[in-house]
Design an enzyme around this catalytic site. Structure first.
Site, PDB file in Angstrom:
ATOM      1  N   TYR A  86       0.849  -0.945  -0.120  1.00  0.00           N
ATOM      2  CA  TYR A  86       0.039  -0.044   0.016  1.00  0.00           C
ATOM      3  C   TYR A  86       0.925   1.231   0.045  1.00  0.00           C
ATOM      4  O   TYR A  86       0.378   2.284  -0.315  1.00  0.00           O
ATOM      5  CB  TYR A  86      -1.014   0.040   1.258  1.00  0.00           C
ATOM      6  CG  TYR A  86      -2.094  -1.082   1.192  1.00  0.00           C
ATOM      7  CD1 TYR A  86      -2.111  -1.865  -0.098  1.00  0.00           C
ATOM      8  CD2 TYR A  86      -2.752  -1.355   2.241  1.00  0.00           C
ATOM      9  CE1 TYR A  86      -3.166  -2.768   0.029  1.00  0.00           C
ATOM     10  CE2 TYR A  86      -3.828  -2.292   2.325  1.00  0.00           C
ATOM     11  CZ  TYR A  86      -4.025  -2.965   1.413  1.00  0.00           C
ATOM     12  OH  TYR A  86      -4.908  -3.921   1.201  1.00  0.00           O
TER      13      TYR A  86
ATOM     14  N   LYS B  99       3.279 -15.570   2.366  1.00  0.00           N
ATOM     15  CA  LYS B  99       3.174 -16.419   0.953  1.00  0.00           C
ATOM     16  C   LYS B  99       4.596 -16.582   0.570  1.00  0.00           C
ATOM     17  O   LYS B  99       5.123 -16.326  -0.712  1.00  0.00           O
ATOM     18  CB  LYS B  99       2.507 -15.351   0.034  1.00  0.00           C
ATOM     19  CG  LYS B  99       1.805 -16.113  -1.264  1.00  0.00           C
ATOM     20  CD  LYS B  99       0.866 -16.874  -1.117  1.00  0.00           C
ATOM     21  CE  LYS B  99       0.856 -17.630  -2.629  1.00  0.00           C
ATOM     22  NZ  LYS B  99      -0.260 -18.665  -2.503  1.00  0.00           N
TER      23      LYS B  99
ATOM     24  N   ASP C 168      -3.293 -18.145   1.592  1.00  0.00           N
ATOM     25  CA  ASP C 168      -4.634 -18.717   1.051  1.00  0.00           C
ATOM     26  C   ASP C 168      -4.949 -19.854   1.903  1.00  0.00           C
ATOM     27  O   ASP C 168      -6.348 -19.874   2.190  1.00  0.00           O
ATOM     28  CB  ASP C 168      -4.422 -19.332  -0.433  1.00  0.00           C
ATOM     29  CG  ASP C 168      -2.769 -19.738  -0.622  1.00  0.00           C
ATOM     30  OD1 ASP C 168      -1.991 -19.681   0.389  1.00  0.00           O
ATOM     31  OD2 ASP C 168      -2.687 -20.348  -1.406  1.00  0.00           O
TER      32      ASP C 168
ATOM     33  N   ASP D 278      -5.171  -6.645   6.432  1.00  0.00           N
ATOM     34  CA  ASP D 278      -6.261  -5.981   5.787  1.00  0.00           C
ATOM     35  C   ASP D 278      -7.552  -6.812   5.607  1.00  0.00           C
ATOM     36  O   ASP D 278      -8.609  -6.778   5.982  1.00  0.00           O
ATOM     37  CB  ASP D 278      -6.097  -5.234   4.609  1.00  0.00           C
ATOM     38  CG  ASP D 278      -7.151  -4.114   4.269  1.00  0.00           C
ATOM     39  OD1 ASP D 278      -7.964  -3.952   4.985  1.00  0.00           O
ATOM     40  OD2 ASP D 278      -6.977  -3.501   3.225  1.00  0.00           O
TER      41      ASP D 278
ATOM     42  N   ASP E 144     -10.659  -8.656   8.144  1.00  0.00           N
ATOM     43  CA  ASP E 144     -12.254  -8.436   7.767  1.00  0.00           C
ATOM     44  C   ASP E 144     -12.907  -9.939   7.782  1.00  0.00           C
ATOM     45  O   ASP E 144     -14.042 -10.046   8.165  1.00  0.00           O
ATOM     46  CB  ASP E 144     -12.289  -7.968   6.504  1.00  0.00           C
ATOM     47  CG  ASP E 144     -12.533  -6.299   6.437  1.00  0.00           C
ATOM     48  OD1 ASP E 144     -12.034  -5.830   7.465  1.00  0.00           O
ATOM     49  OD2 ASP E 144     -12.698  -5.719   5.332  1.00  0.00           O
TER      50      ASP E 144
END
Ligand code: NAD
Length: 372
Positions: free
Chosen positions: A142, A199, A231, A255, A259
């Site tokens: 980001y 990852k 994942d 992020d 959620d």
């Protein structure tokens, strides 16, 4: 004035923000009188209300007021009224400016499921969920280098590339070390389990996260450390949510996963968050939900996420741990007693339907009861 006097910057914000912040401050007032500390509050404007009165999303002097406080309490910012303002002054710019200006690099998102609200969870028989997600907040993709250009390159199938855009993920040893160390410390104060989510099969940054985390684990031999690819973690959060304790991860993975974890508890109106920087600097405390413009002014807003954010503020920035425990216990008690705002009501026997103000008063009442 008491030695235990703290300065708090208060940002009520937009939509339901003012209602839920006022509720949380009413609970804080009671906690202060019961515990014997005091707070001095400075109200600062951020978000849509700042755009309306000053033409910018973070009012002049607001950041300085927050920087010179012990903690910042925020409701939520934004709403349809400001959806079409110039992108450079959008309400959420205030949040980015606050994160940057306060050096908030760690975002803590507890995902706790209250057993009485389990039927609101999309998962059935998921057991006790009590997860703390520690998300890196100021680095990664980001904030990495980004750009766009036109390319005439022809790909193997004959397609011309055309417009290209890129975002870059970069992490330094310093950035990773400070957040992973903090996650180990949180795990020590909880069930002593830490999961690094990455990852590492694909990303070099993830491999650096793993190396640093493994070397730090030598300093925390009591903490059981494991690793999950992001994942796989997104599946395991649904498959075995009660097996997680603390999860630490990069900005983008955090992020998304926070959620997901919030959703499986089934109650967006119940989840607080903290953003922390260097020890001794002010943290920012806010509910995870937004300004809920669809219910603003109707008395339907659930104030518990903001009340629990005050508990996090007392615990992590002000060191008033007993008062934090007291508020968290009072929230558990009002839920057990059946008090429900519309978002957490499910029509079961014994429910007491309440509005924002009545839910707040119930917490205040149980705070007093907890002392006896
Ligand atoms: P939202 O979280 O505001 O609302 C989503 C749904 O959840 C709505 O139906 C809302 O009524 C409900 N809800 C949220 N909080 C609730 C509460 N405390 N009690 C009862 N119900 C609640 O998300 P959205 O609708 O996507 O966003 C609305 C505005 O909030 C947008 O302008 C968005 O940019 C902003 N936003 C701000 C923040 C922040 O300030 N940190 C975070 C997310 C969204």
């Amino acid at each position: 004035m008491s030695e235990r006097n703290y300065k708090i910057a208060v940002i009520r914000g937009d939509g339901i923000g003012p209602e839920i912040v006022d509720s949380a401050l009413k609970v804080l007032d009671k906690a202060e009188s019961l515990s014997g500390f005091t707070t001095e509050r400075s109200y600062v404007l951020a978000g849509g209300s700042a755009i309306d009165s000053c033409g910018i999303p973070l009012a002049y002097g607001a950041l300085e007021t927050c920087q010179s406080s012990d903690a910042v309490l925020l409701g939520a910012v934004g709403g349809p009224k400001w959806d079409n303002v110039d992108p450079s002054i959008r309400p959420e710019k205030a949040l980015l400016a606050l994160r940057k200006g306060l050096g908030l690099y760690a975002n803590l998102r507890p995902a706790i499921m209250y057993k009485e609200l389990a039927s609101a969870s999309p998962l059935k028989n998921s057991g006790d969920i009590d997860i703390m997600i520690v998300r890196e907040l100021t680095g990664g993709i980001y904030f990495g280098e980004n750009g766009a250009f036109d390319s005439t390159e022809v790909m193997a199938d004959g397609t011309v590339k055309g417009r290209v855009a890129y975002d870059t993920e970069a992490y330094s040893e310093g950035e990773i070390t400070r957040i992973v160390r903090q996650a180990f410390e949180f795990a020590m104060g909880r069930r002593k389990k830490l999961t690094l989510v990455d990852k590492a099969n694909v990303l070099r940054t993830s491999r650096l996260w793993r190396e640093i985390t493994m070397s730090l684990s030598a300093e925390y031999p009591e903490v059981a450390l494991d690793f999950l690819y992001v994942d796989n973690c997104s599946m395991q959060l649904i498959g075995r949510p009660s097996s997680f304790d603390v999860i630490v991860t990069s900005n983008m993975f955090g992020d998304i996963l926070s959620d997901e974890a919030g959703m499986i508890t089934g109650s967006i109106g119940m989840l607080p968050s903290a953003s922390l920087g260097k020890p001794g600097t002010p943290g920012l405390f806010e509910p995870i939900h937004g300004s809920a413009p669809d219910i603003a002014g109707t008395g339907k807003a659930n104030p518990l996420a903001t009340i629990l954010s005050v508990a996090m503020m007392l615990r992590w920035s002000l060191g008033e741990v007993e008062a934090a425990d007291m508020i968290e216990n009072a929230v558990k008690d009002v839920i057990s007693a059946g008090y429900r705002t519309p978002d957490i009501a499910n029509g079961e026997n014994g429910e007491i339907s309440v509005n924002t103000a009545e839910m707040t008063d119930a917490v205040v009442e149980y705070l007093c009861n907890d002392l006896h």
